[in-house]
Write a protein that holds these residues in place. Structure first.
Motif, PDB file in Angstrom:
ATOM      1  N   MET A   1       5.174  31.181   8.331  1.00  0.00           N
ATOM      2  CA  MET A   1       5.942  30.481   8.951  1.00  0.00           C
ATOM      3  C   MET A   1       5.388  30.597  10.038  1.00  0.00           C
ATOM      4  SD  MET A   1      10.075  32.464  10.501  1.00  0.00           S
ATOM      5  CE  MET A   1      10.782  32.200   9.181  1.00  0.00           C
ATOM      6  N   ASP A   2       5.628  29.669  10.987  1.00  0.00           N
ATOM      7  CA  ASP A   2       4.666  30.184  12.011  1.00  0.00           C
ATOM      8  C   ASP A   2       4.706  30.450  13.649  1.00  0.00           C
ATOM      9  OD1 ASP A   2       2.747  28.005  11.363  1.00  0.00           O
ATOM     10  OD2 ASP A   2       3.653  25.984  11.982  1.00  0.00           O
ATOM     11  N   LEU A   3       4.391  31.701  13.863  1.00  0.00           N
ATOM     12  CA  LEU A   3       4.890  32.297  14.511  1.00  0.00           C
ATOM     13  C   LEU A   3       5.515  31.439  15.627  1.00  0.00           C
ATOM     14  CD1 LEU A   3       4.355  35.522  16.181  1.00  0.00           C
ATOM     15  CD2 LEU A   3       2.475  35.044  17.295  1.00  0.00           C
ATOM     16  N   LEU A   4       6.235  31.709  16.723  1.00  0.00           N
ATOM     17  CA  LEU A   4       7.246  31.181  17.814  1.00  0.00           C
ATOM     18  C   LEU A   4       6.072  31.246  18.924  1.00  0.00           C
ATOM     19  CD1 LEU A   4       9.371  29.824  18.963  1.00  0.00           C
ATOM     20  CD2 LEU A   4      10.436  31.866  18.983  1.00  0.00           C
ATOM     21  N   GLN A   5       5.854  30.474  19.207  1.00  0.00           N
ATOM     22  CA  GLN A   5       5.105  30.296  20.598  1.00  0.00           C
ATOM     23  C   GLN A   5       6.370  29.091  21.991  1.00  0.00           C
ATOM     24  OE1 GLN A   5       1.396  29.478  20.517  1.00  0.00           O
ATOM     25  NE2 GLN A   5       0.883  31.371  18.373  1.00  0.00           N
TER      26      GLN A   5
END
Length: 77
Positions: A1-5
């Motif tokens: 999962m990608d880090l929320l940016q």
């Protein structure tokens, strides 16, 4: 999962929702709108964006699953 940016709009943090939450009626002429789950849109903000151009349909829904072990030594599959 990608880090929320998040992005910024003027000096305010903003989310770029693009069309991942919505489908254009141009892409799906017969698409039917579905209600947002309260955990996805607790304040009704996304629901207020739905119009005759974009809709939230079954293809936009994300399902979340939780894996658990029946016994402590079981592998998660």
């Amino acid at each position: 999962m990608d880090l929320l940016q998040h992005n910024n709009f003027l000096e305010h943090p903003a989310l770029d929702i693009g069309t991942r939450y919505f489908t254009s009626h141009k892409d799906d002429l017969m698409g039917r709108s579905a209600p947002f789950d309260g955990s996805v849109d607790p304040k009704g903000i996304r629901e207020s964006i739905v119009d005759n151009i974009y809709f939230y349909g079954p293809d936009n829904m994300v399902l979340y699953y939780l894996a658990h072990r029946k016994l402590p030594d079981d592998a998660i599959r």
